[in-house]
Scaffold this motif. Structure first.
Motif, short mmCIF file in Angstrom:
data_model
loop_
_atom_site.label_atom_id
_atom_site.label_comp_id
_atom_site.label_asym_id
_atom_site.label_seq_id
_atom_site.Cartn_x
_atom_site.Cartn_y
_atom_site.Cartn_z
N MET A 164 9.40 -117.67 -84.41
CA MET A 164 8.18 -117.21 -83.76
C MET A 164 7.27 -116.45 -84.72
SD MET A 164 6.86 -117.47 -80.70
CE MET A 164 8.34 -117.90 -79.80
N ASP A 165 7.84 -115.62 -85.58
CA ASP A 165 7.03 -114.78 -86.47
C ASP A 165 6.34 -115.58 -87.57
OD1 ASP A 165 7.74 -112.57 -85.01
OD2 ASP A 165 9.39 -111.99 -86.33
N LEU A 188 7.74 -122.15 -73.20
CA LEU A 188 7.50 -121.75 -74.59
C LEU A 188 6.06 -121.30 -74.80
CD1 LEU A 188 9.60 -124.49 -76.37
CD2 LEU A 188 10.08 -122.04 -76.27
N VAL A 189 5.13 -121.88 -74.08
CA VAL A 189 3.74 -121.42 -74.16
C VAL A 189 3.65 -119.97 -73.68
CG1 VAL A 189 1.46 -121.65 -73.09
CG2 VAL A 189 2.58 -123.64 -74.11
N ARG A 193 2.47 -116.84 -76.01
CA ARG A 193 1.39 -115.93 -75.59
C ARG A 193 1.87 -114.49 -75.57
NH1 ARG A 193 -2.24 -118.67 -70.78
NH2 ARG A 193 -3.02 -120.45 -71.98
N SER A 194 3.14 -114.28 -75.23
CA SER A 194 3.66 -112.91 -75.21
C SER A 194 3.73 -112.33 -76.62
CB SER A 194 5.06 -112.89 -74.57
OG SER A 194 6.03 -113.46 -75.42
N HIS A 195 3.71 -113.22 -77.64
CA HIS A 195 3.67 -112.78 -79.04
C HIS A 195 2.24 -112.86 -79.60
CE1 HIS A 195 8.00 -113.26 -78.71
NE2 HIS A 195 8.14 -112.67 -79.88
N GLU A 196 1.27 -112.93 -78.68
CA GLU A 196 -0.15 -112.94 -79.03
C GLU A 196 -0.52 -114.15 -79.88
OE1 GLU A 196 -1.11 -109.16 -80.70
OE2 GLU A 196 -0.84 -108.09 -78.80
N ILE A 197 0.11 -115.28 -79.60
CA ILE A 197 -0.23 -116.54 -80.26
C ILE A 197 -0.96 -117.40 -79.24
CG2 ILE A 197 0.65 -118.61 -81.39
CD1 ILE A 197 3.14 -116.97 -82.13
#
Length: 227
Positions: A164-165, A188-189, A193-197
């Motif tokens: 993710m990173d 997964l979307v 989004r929870s990782h600001e992607i």
């Protein structure tokens, strides 16, 4: 005489309806959207017993919805043609419009997919070469190798969670899995989004992409679009 002939027409049409009037057979047809498979593979994927799977496949074969080929002692099944896939798509679309219980069941399965603002096949096709878009195939790598959206990278679900990173933040991710009822890409979307992607799912997955004429790319190169 004319009435007899007309009745025979509807009798033959009803063969298709009868073949589709089974949750197990519909599930098997959805699984065959991925490509051909032997009975054992379908048993593993569907969770349906061997005897029942074989019987249901014979029903589908009797209605000419699937065809077979033999390789030694193994028999492989596949959809009889792209029109079968389009028929499944039309059936699903009509049912989703007409059946509130189906919409409720889909919501329970996928959550509120509309909040994710899914990308349609037409939208993705129009922007497929946009460098600001990163297309990710979250299916198993074997499915990716069999055929994927042109330009997509393979990042199976478990691997995506670990990496993710490393996903760039200056692109919009379009994630897709197999079909309209696959939970992987919506889940997964939400994670992305929870990782600001910035991320959105492909509506209907690769199944709908193909149904709407989208080409597939393989390790050997692009394949032809479905008619």
């Amino acid at each position: 005489m004319g009435e007899f002939i007309e009745a025979e027409v509807y009798t033959q049409l009803a063969r298709i309806g009868k073949a589709l009037a089974s949750p197990v057979r519909l599930r098997l047809l959805d699984l065959l959207e991925k490509g051909e498979s032997d009975v054992e593979g379908l048993v593993t994927a569907s969770g349906v017993g061997l005897k029942n799977t074989s019987a249901q496949l014979q029903q589908l074969r009797g209605a000419n919805l699937v065809t077979t080929r033999r390789e030694g002692n193994r028999v492989f099944y596949r959809l009889a043609g792209p029109e079968v896939s389009r028929l499944l798509g039309s059936l699903q679309s009509c049912a989703e419009i007409r059946l509130a219980d189906l919409r409720l069941a889909i919501g329970n399965l996928l959550g509120n997919a509309s909040e994710l603002k899914p990308v349609t096949a037409d939208e993705l096709r129009a922007h497929i070469d946009d460098p600001r878009i990163l297309i990710i195939d979250v299916r198993p790598s074997a499915d990716y190798a069999r055929g994927h959206v042109p330009g997509a990278i393979s990042l199976p679900a478990a691997e995506l969670r670990q990496k993710m990173d490393s996903i760039p933040r200056d692109v919009e991710v379009i994630a897709y899995c197999q079909g309209p009822y696959c939970v992987l890409s919506p889940d997964l979307v939400r994670l992305l989004r929870s990782h600001e992607i910035p991320a959105r799912p492909l509506e209907g997955g690769i199944t709908r992409w193909q149904r709407e004429g989208g080409a597939l790319q393989t390790e050997e190169g692009p394949s032809e679009e479905r008619p």
